[in-house]
Design a protein around this motif. Sequence first.
Motif, PDB file in Angstrom:
ATOM      1  N   HIS A  92     -10.096   2.194 -90.169  1.00  0.00           N
ATOM      2  CA  HIS A  92     -11.442   2.632 -90.480  1.00  0.00           C
ATOM      3  C   HIS A  92     -11.261   2.467 -92.197  1.00  0.00           C
ATOM      4  N   ILE A  93     -10.266   3.269 -93.038  1.00  0.00           N
ATOM      5  CA  ILE A  93     -10.133   3.050 -94.348  1.00  0.00           C
ATOM      6  C   ILE A  93     -10.065   1.705 -94.927  1.00  0.00           C
ATOM      7  N   ALA A  94      -9.382   0.760 -94.075  1.00  0.00           N
ATOM      8  CA  ALA A  94      -8.939  -0.622 -94.628  1.00  0.00           C
ATOM      9  C   ALA A  94     -10.224  -1.063 -94.423  1.00  0.00           C
ATOM     10  N   ARG A  95     -11.066  -1.089 -93.290  1.00  0.00           N
ATOM     11  CA  ARG A  95     -12.292  -1.782 -92.996  1.00  0.00           C
ATOM     12  C   ARG A  95     -13.390  -1.469 -93.854  1.00  0.00           C
ATOM     13  N   SER A  96     -13.444  -0.268 -94.351  1.00  0.00           N
ATOM     14  CA  SER A  96     -14.376   0.359 -95.430  1.00  0.00           C
ATOM     15  C   SER A  96     -14.025  -0.339 -96.670  1.00  0.00           C
ATOM     16  N   LEU A  97     -12.877  -0.524 -96.992  1.00  0.00           N
ATOM     17  CA  LEU A  97     -12.359  -0.873 -98.429  1.00  0.00           C
ATOM     18  C   LEU A  97     -12.951  -2.554 -98.532  1.00  0.00           C
ATOM     19  N   ARG A  98     -12.759  -3.226 -97.300  1.00  0.00           N
ATOM     20  CA  ARG A  98     -12.892  -4.546 -97.350  1.00  0.00           C
ATOM     21  C   ARG A  98     -14.399  -4.835 -97.500  1.00  0.00           C
ATOM     22  N   GLU A  99     -15.291  -3.920 -96.694  1.00  0.00           N
ATOM     23  CA  GLU A  99     -16.689  -3.874 -96.778  1.00  0.00           C
ATOM     24  C   GLU A  99     -17.269  -3.724 -98.207  1.00  0.00           C
ATOM     25  N   ALA A 100     -16.685  -2.839 -98.664  1.00  0.00           N
ATOM     26  CA  ALA A 100     -16.978  -2.556-100.223  1.00  0.00           C
ATOM     27  C   ALA A 100     -16.969  -3.645-101.215  1.00  0.00           C
ATOM     28  N   LYS A 101     -15.850  -4.563-100.869  1.00  0.00           N
ATOM     29  CA  LYS A 101     -15.768  -5.734-102.037  1.00  0.00           C
ATOM     30  C   LYS A 101     -17.140  -6.597-101.845  1.00  0.00           C
ATOM     31  N   ASP A 102     -17.861  -6.522-100.946  1.00  0.00           N
ATOM     32  CA  ASP A 102     -19.094  -7.268-101.066  1.00  0.00           C
ATOM     33  C   ASP A 102     -20.265  -6.838-101.789  1.00  0.00           C
ATOM     34  N   SER A 103     -19.978  -5.325-102.189  1.00  0.00           N
ATOM     35  CA  SER A 103     -21.137  -4.663-103.036  1.00  0.00           C
ATOM     36  C   SER A 103     -20.820  -4.716-104.348  1.00  0.00           C
ATOM     37  N   ASP A 104     -21.677  -4.259-105.143  1.00  0.00           N
ATOM     38  CA  ASP A 104     -21.501  -4.365-106.563  1.00  0.00           C
ATOM     39  C   ASP A 104     -20.873  -3.015-107.096  1.00  0.00           C
ATOM     40  N   CYS A 105     -19.596  -3.003-106.920  1.00  0.00           N
ATOM     41  CA  CYS A 105     -18.607  -1.981-107.416  1.00  0.00           C
ATOM     42  C   CYS A 105     -17.346  -2.472-107.862  1.00  0.00           C
ATOM     43  N   ALA A 106     -16.384  -1.602-108.182  1.00  0.00           N
ATOM     44  CA  ALA A 106     -15.120  -1.820-108.736  1.00  0.00           C
ATOM     45  C   ALA A 106     -14.593  -2.874-107.952  1.00  0.00           C
ATOM     46  N   LEU A 107     -14.601  -2.982-106.719  1.00  0.00           N
ATOM     47  CA  LEU A 107     -13.741  -3.800-105.787  1.00  0.00           C
ATOM     48  C   LEU A 107     -14.609  -5.188-105.432  1.00  0.00           C
ATOM     49  N   ARG A 108     -15.448  -5.394-105.960  1.00  0.00           N
ATOM     50  CA  ARG A 108     -16.396  -6.745-105.988  1.00  0.00           C
ATOM     51  C   ARG A 108     -15.400  -7.990-106.235  1.00  0.00           C
ATOM     52  N   CYS A 109     -15.195  -8.641-105.011  1.00  0.00           N
ATOM     53  CA  CYS A 109     -14.331  -9.776-105.178  1.00  0.00           C
ATOM     54  C   CYS A 109     -14.758 -10.535-103.935  1.00  0.00           C
ATOM     55  N   ALA A 110     -14.161 -11.767-103.833  1.00  0.00           N
ATOM     56  CA  ALA A 110     -14.030 -12.669-102.738  1.00  0.00           C
ATOM     57  C   ALA A 110     -13.074 -12.293-101.687  1.00  0.00           C
ATOM     58  N   LYS A 111     -12.015 -11.707-102.079  1.00  0.00           N
ATOM     59  CA  LYS A 111     -10.938 -11.291-101.105  1.00  0.00           C
ATOM     60  C   LYS A 111     -10.134 -10.026-101.649  1.00  0.00           C
ATOM     61  N   LEU A 112     -10.070  -9.015-100.946  1.00  0.00           N
ATOM     62  CA  LEU A 112      -9.499  -7.684-101.396  1.00  0.00           C
ATOM     63  C   LEU A 112      -8.042  -7.818-100.603  1.00  0.00           C
ATOM     64  N   LEU A 113      -7.051  -7.739-101.503  1.00  0.00           N
ATOM     65  CA  LEU A 113      -5.546  -7.530-101.060  1.00  0.00           C
ATOM     66  C   LEU A 113      -5.076  -6.053-100.719  1.00  0.00           C
ATOM     67  N   ILE A 114      -5.109  -5.708 -99.502  1.00  0.00           N
ATOM     68  CA  ILE A 114      -4.535  -4.178 -99.340  1.00  0.00           C
ATOM     69  C   ILE A 114      -2.914  -4.297 -98.832  1.00  0.00           C
ATOM     70  N   PRO A 115      -1.999  -3.668 -99.650  1.00  0.00           N
ATOM     71  CA  PRO A 115      -0.687  -3.855 -99.139  1.00  0.00           C
ATOM     72  C   PRO A 115      -0.470  -3.024 -97.838  1.00  0.00           C
ATOM     73  N   GLU A 116       0.352  -3.190 -97.217  1.00  0.00           N
ATOM     74  CA  GLU A 116       0.835  -2.726 -95.893  1.00  0.00           C
ATOM     75  C   GLU A 116       1.364  -1.433 -96.093  1.00  0.00           C
ATOM     76  N   LYS A 117       2.062  -1.422 -97.309  1.00  0.00           N
ATOM     77  CA  LYS A 117       2.824  -0.009 -97.831  1.00  0.00           C
ATOM     78  C   LYS A 117       1.782   0.991 -98.297  1.00  0.00           C
ATOM     79  N   LEU A 118       0.750   0.391 -98.851  1.00  0.00           N
ATOM     80  CA  LEU A 118      -0.257   1.654 -99.187  1.00  0.00           C
ATOM     81  C   LEU A 118      -0.939   2.366 -97.903  1.00  0.00           C
ATOM     82  N   LEU A 119      -1.463   1.409 -96.900  1.00  0.00           N
ATOM     83  CA  LEU A 119      -1.823   1.946 -95.871  1.00  0.00           C
ATOM     84  C   LEU A 119      -0.857   3.006 -95.138  1.00  0.00           C
ATOM     85  N   GLU A 120       0.319   2.492 -95.083  1.00  0.00           N
ATOM     86  CA  GLU A 120       1.523   3.451 -94.493  1.00  0.00           C
ATOM     87  C   GLU A 120       1.540   4.736 -95.282  1.00  0.00           C
TER      88      GLU A 120
END
Length: 227
Positions: A92-120
Amino acid sequence: MPALSAPTDLGSSPPSPVDSSPRRLSWGKLVQRLTDFSTSANSSSIDSGSNNGSRSDLSDSGSDVSSDLSPSNEDLFYDPMEEAILKEVVDHIARSLREAKDSDCALRCAKLLIPEKLLEHIGQELLHLAASEPCGLRGALIDLCVEQGAACESMAQLSVDPYLVPTFQLTLVLRLESGGLWPKIQGLFSTKSPSTPVVRQAIKLSTGFRVIKKKLYCSEELLIEEC
């Protein structure tokens, strides 16, 4: 007047010197027997001590069977239900971050790279902080934030179990990748037009983050951990 005589008890009367002489021990033999008895008692205690020492040596060397059969700490604290909830929360955290990239925020981008080590690491920290809570991970309210420079922008808020009153609040402060070659080349993939703001093609999150824990049922101080 008849003379009174006390009854004589043959069993209690002391034996005559003549009759008891074969059973009487001289002082020399008595001392010798006491010495032999003391020596045998000491040797028995030494043997017992050596046997105990052997057992302790086996225990120290790791050959104790009971220690091999005892469960490890990981087995004692492993909870299949909590692990299943954790997997859903991390997804759910990873999905929420990817959805945030489409909004006007600090994560606004075409593609968000989330390291697997970060989620672990996030999953490990969630389990660690929820272990002392009465409802475990189900009682968590999670705020997702992204730190960019001196500002910290909120991305989403997740309630692990919406049917349960939260018992503690976790604020995850994520960071953008600022080291290595990535910050230098990510600007090459940005698109810009006069009428639209800059949209970065790709943003990569750092594996490091900060987590802030606040208990909602008592007035304890905030717990801040750098991960």
